[in-house]
Design an enzyme around this catalytic site. Structure first.
Site, PDB file in Angstrom:
ATOM      1  N   CYS A 282     -21.133  48.392  55.554  1.00  0.00           N
ATOM      2  CA  CYS A 282     -22.534  48.108  55.209  1.00  0.00           C
ATOM      3  C   CYS A 282     -23.385  49.354  54.957  1.00  0.00           C
ATOM      4  CB  CYS A 282     -23.170  47.282  56.324  1.00  0.00           C
ATOM      5  SG  CYS A 282     -22.437  45.650  56.470  1.00  0.00           S
TER       6      CYS A 282
HETATM    7  N1  LIG Z   1     -18.382  43.480  58.325  1.00  0.00           N
HETATM    8  C1  LIG Z   1     -19.661  43.515  58.638  1.00  0.00           C
HETATM    9  O1  LIG Z   1     -20.040  44.015  59.700  1.00  0.00           O
HETATM   10  C2  LIG Z   1     -20.712  42.881  57.749  1.00  0.00           C
HETATM   11  C3  LIG Z   1     -21.986  42.647  58.270  1.00  0.00           C
HETATM   12  C4  LIG Z   1     -22.950  42.050  57.489  1.00  0.00           C
HETATM   13  C5  LIG Z   1     -22.655  41.756  56.154  1.00  0.00           C
HETATM   14  N2  LIG Z   1     -21.421  42.029  55.645  1.00  0.00           N
HETATM   15  C6  LIG Z   1     -21.178  41.674  54.250  1.00  0.00           C
HETATM   16  O2  LIG Z   1     -20.416  40.476  54.223  1.00  0.00           O
HETATM   17  C7  LIG Z   1     -19.510  40.489  53.123  1.00  0.00           C
HETATM   18  C8  LIG Z   1     -18.095  40.280  53.629  1.00  0.00           C
HETATM   19  O3  LIG Z   1     -17.746  41.368  54.470  1.00  0.00           O
HETATM   20  P1  LIG Z   1     -16.565  41.303  55.511  1.00  0.00           P
HETATM   21  O4  LIG Z   1     -16.710  42.487  56.382  1.00  0.00           O
HETATM   22  O5  LIG Z   1     -16.468  39.965  56.117  1.00  0.00           O
HETATM   23  O6  LIG Z   1     -15.314  41.500  54.516  1.00  0.00           O
HETATM   24  P2  LIG Z   1     -13.770  41.292  54.874  1.00  0.00           P
HETATM   25  O7  LIG Z   1     -13.023  42.195  53.951  1.00  0.00           O
HETATM   26  O8  LIG Z   1     -13.553  41.393  56.342  1.00  0.00           O
HETATM   27  O9  LIG Z   1     -13.496  39.779  54.461  1.00  0.00           O
HETATM   28  C9  LIG Z   1     -13.586  39.328  53.154  1.00  0.00           C
HETATM   29  C10 LIG Z   1     -12.534  38.251  52.954  1.00  0.00           C
HETATM   30  O10 LIG Z   1     -12.713  37.723  51.637  1.00  0.00           O
HETATM   31  C11 LIG Z   1     -11.427  37.418  51.124  1.00  0.00           C
HETATM   32  N3  LIG Z   1     -11.563  37.296  49.675  1.00  0.00           N
HETATM   33  C12 LIG Z   1     -11.771  38.267  48.765  1.00  0.00           C
HETATM   34  N4  LIG Z   1     -11.884  37.717  47.546  1.00  0.00           N
HETATM   35  C13 LIG Z   1     -11.756  36.370  47.682  1.00  0.00           C
HETATM   36  C14 LIG Z   1     -11.801  35.285  46.788  1.00  0.00           C
HETATM   37  N5  LIG Z   1     -12.006  35.457  45.484  1.00  0.00           N
HETATM   38  N6  LIG Z   1     -11.604  34.057  47.285  1.00  0.00           N
HETATM   39  C15 LIG Z   1     -11.383  33.849  48.608  1.00  0.00           C
HETATM   40  N7  LIG Z   1     -11.357  34.862  49.512  1.00  0.00           N
HETATM   41  C16 LIG Z   1     -11.545  36.110  49.047  1.00  0.00           C
HETATM   42  C17 LIG Z   1     -10.569  38.561  51.608  1.00  0.00           C
HETATM   43  O11 LIG Z   1      -9.202  38.208  51.595  1.00  0.00           O
HETATM   44  C18 LIG Z   1     -11.097  38.754  53.038  1.00  0.00           C
HETATM   45  O12 LIG Z   1     -10.389  37.970  53.984  1.00  0.00           O
HETATM   46  C19 LIG Z   1     -19.734  41.804  52.418  1.00  0.00           C
HETATM   47  O13 LIG Z   1     -20.668  41.628  51.384  1.00  0.00           O
HETATM   48  C20 LIG Z   1     -20.341  42.676  53.492  1.00  0.00           C
HETATM   49  O14 LIG Z   1     -21.151  43.697  52.956  1.00  0.00           O
HETATM   50  C21 LIG Z   1     -20.433  42.565  56.428  1.00  0.00           C
END
Ligand SMILES: NC(=O)c1ccc[n+]([C@@H]2O[C@H](COP(=O)([O-])OP(=O)(O)OC[C@H]3O[C@@H](n4cnc5c(N)ncnc54)[C@H](O)[C@@H]3O)[C@@H](O)[C@H]2O)c1
Length: 453
Positions: A282
């Site tokens: 982030c």
């Molecule tokens: N990790 C954090 O602390 C956090 C906090 C707040 C916001 N975010 C935001 O949330 C979003 C997700 O982050 P995250 O950390 O959960 O990511 P992550 O990489 O942990 O998880 C994303 C998941 O999406 C899946 N994926 C990708 N493309 C796909 C598709 N087309 N169809 C189905 N599944 C698909 C991946 O396989 C993965 O399991 C991002 O935009 C991030 O900036 C993350």
């Protein structure tokens, strides 16, 4: 007191009834750090929830009742799966039967620091074929203001269905803080901005059932900007305090002592701490979504760019500290044994995305150091995913590993580390996190005078 739902749209009223009675079938696309905890909260609230992810391993683990996210207990997943409330699939066709879909896929930056919306676009394209009247779609991935309308709405409306009338669309940023023992998906207030009042009310109804507090704002754009304000606030304040650390270093003052004393002011000050650089999915990334977007309207986001420059120089500064510590021992970095403690991007988590520790290790390797690491949370580092380019494994922590090192470098201050033992056994320690709370002539702290001066 919740407002009565008085929409004239029968599709909206039908979905609202299903949400308030918790008979709606919910879906989450992307079952990572954000999506899995959210899916579990929907299940805990009584909804049936289907997770959709491209990763067959994650899908299998969920269907076997296993959690792969540290903050989500396996017991919680197992209970929901056994109750038939939670399942996972790689098939986007599952959306045919869903009333709601939350998109929680990655939003990284390209090497040029431009937003990479390819995962968001792919998800919307996959949902498009299964969009049906009365469905609610909510984007949760962090992104620039305008994405929900410019990207998601545009793609979904190619079906001929109209957002706000035939289906409902909103943005709600996820604010989860992995590893935080107090604040989690359920008790962090959820900001929601819908395309229309019906969209907002429906998204709010979904979250009200599952999350303690919901804050409605007037549009998806406002909700998108809220998340960017929060993360830009952190990136800039950390940049400011990192610069202060460099100033303190030059002036022979401990930045840590300064911050602790300043933090006693009961108003108008909030402590931020320096470190080896920014990490995680982030803070190092999201502000650049905003600076990229405002370039379109001829605006230069100067604070963001400046904080980015300061923060991205911190790994180099950490390496300088290692060089100073080795210098005191009459050694060069080239050929020195450097034992790194902690490679996760922050304390007590297993995530190495954008971790500054990896940048510090890559710089040390480039200068010819022999680098080993220990991190109880990160058993392996895949060579493809960092600048060091080599596969590495955490070596067991031992008194011998500490004693053999010319310099021990604390890059992540996991709670399990015993800093007294580390300092007692080491020849020299570089502490980039103020993990060592006692004075020692062996400890070289980032943002503090050399212990030998
Ligand atoms: N990790 C954090 O602390 C956090 C906090 C707040 C916001 N975010 C935001 O949330 C979003 C997700 O982050 P995250 O950390 O959960 O990511 P992550 O990489 O942990 O998880 C994303 C998941 O999406 C899946 N994926 C990708 N493309 C796909 C598709 N087309 N169809 C189905 N599944 C698909 C991946 O396989 C993965 O399991 C991002 O935009 C991030 O900036 C993350």
């Amino acid at each position: 007191m919740s407002q009565p739902f008085t929409s004239e749209n029968p599709l909206a009223r039908g979905l609202h009834d299903k949400l308030t009675s918790r008979t709606a079938k919910t879906g989450v696309v992307g079952l990572g750090y954000v999506g899995l905890p959210l899916a579990v909260e929907f299940g805990n609230a009584g909804f049936t929830v289907v997770g959709i992810d491209l990763d067959q391993r994650k899908v299998d683990e969920i269907n076997n009742g296993v959690s792969y996210i540290h903050d989500v207990p396996t017991g919680a997943v197992a209970r929901l799966v056994a109750a038939g409330k939670l399942s996972a699939t790689t098939n986007p066709g599952a959306a045919d039967d869903l009333d709601t879909i939350n998109i929680c896929v990655p939003t990284p930056l390209r090497k040029t620091k431009d937003p990479d919306l390819s995962y968001v676009v792919a998800s919307a394209e996959a949902i498009k074929g299964h969009l049906h009247p009365g469905m609610l779609v909510i984007l949760e991935s962090t992104t620039y203001p305008g994405t929900t309308e410019e990207v998601i709405q545009t793609i979904l409306e190619t079906t001929g269905l109209k957002a706000g009338k035939d289906f409902f669309l909103a943005f709600s940023p996820e604010r989860v803080d992995p590893g935080n023992p107090i604040w989690n998906t359920k008790n962090v207030p959820k900001v929601v901005g819908g395309l229309t009042p019906d969209c907002s009310a429906l998204a709010a109804a979904l979250y009200t059932a599952s999350i303690d507090r919901v804050v409605q704002v007037s549009s998806p754009k406002v909700a998108e900007m809220v998340k960017l304000l929060e993360n830009t606030f952190r990136a800039i304040n950390i940049g400011m305090v990192n610069e202060l650390a460099l100033m303190c270093d030059r002036l022979g003052i401990s930045v840590w002592e300064v911050i602790d004393a300043a933090a006693t002011k009961p108003f108008g000050f909030m402590p931020f701490y320096p470190g080896p650089g920014l990490g995680g999915h982030c803070i190092p990334i999201d502000p650049f979504y905003l600076s990229w977007k405002v370039k379109e309207v001829g605006f230069e986001a100067r604070f963001i760019e400046l904080a980015g420059q300061v923060n991205s120089a911190m790994p180099h500064h950490s390496v300088e500290k290692v060089s100073d510590a080795l210098n005191e021992l009459g050694k060069a970095i080239k050929g020195a044994n450097v034992f790194v403690l902690g490679v996760a991007y922050k304390r007590d988590i297993d995530d190495v995305r954008e971790s500054p520790a990896l940048d510090v290790m890559a710089l040390l390797l480039k200068k010819g150091a022999k680098v080993t690491y220990h991190d109880p949370w990160v058993p392996h580092i895949d060579g493809e995913h960092w600048n060091g380019g080599q596969n590495m494994s955490s070596i067991p922590y031992s008194a011998a590993a500490v004693a053999d090192a010319d310099c021990v470098v604390i890059l992540t201050d996991h709670k399990s580390f015993n800093y007294e033992d580390i300092v007692a056994g080491a020849k020299a320690v570089v502490d980039t996190r103020n993990a060592v709370k006692f004075a020692s002539p062996k400890v070289f702290k980032l943002g503090a005078p050399s212990p030998r001066t």
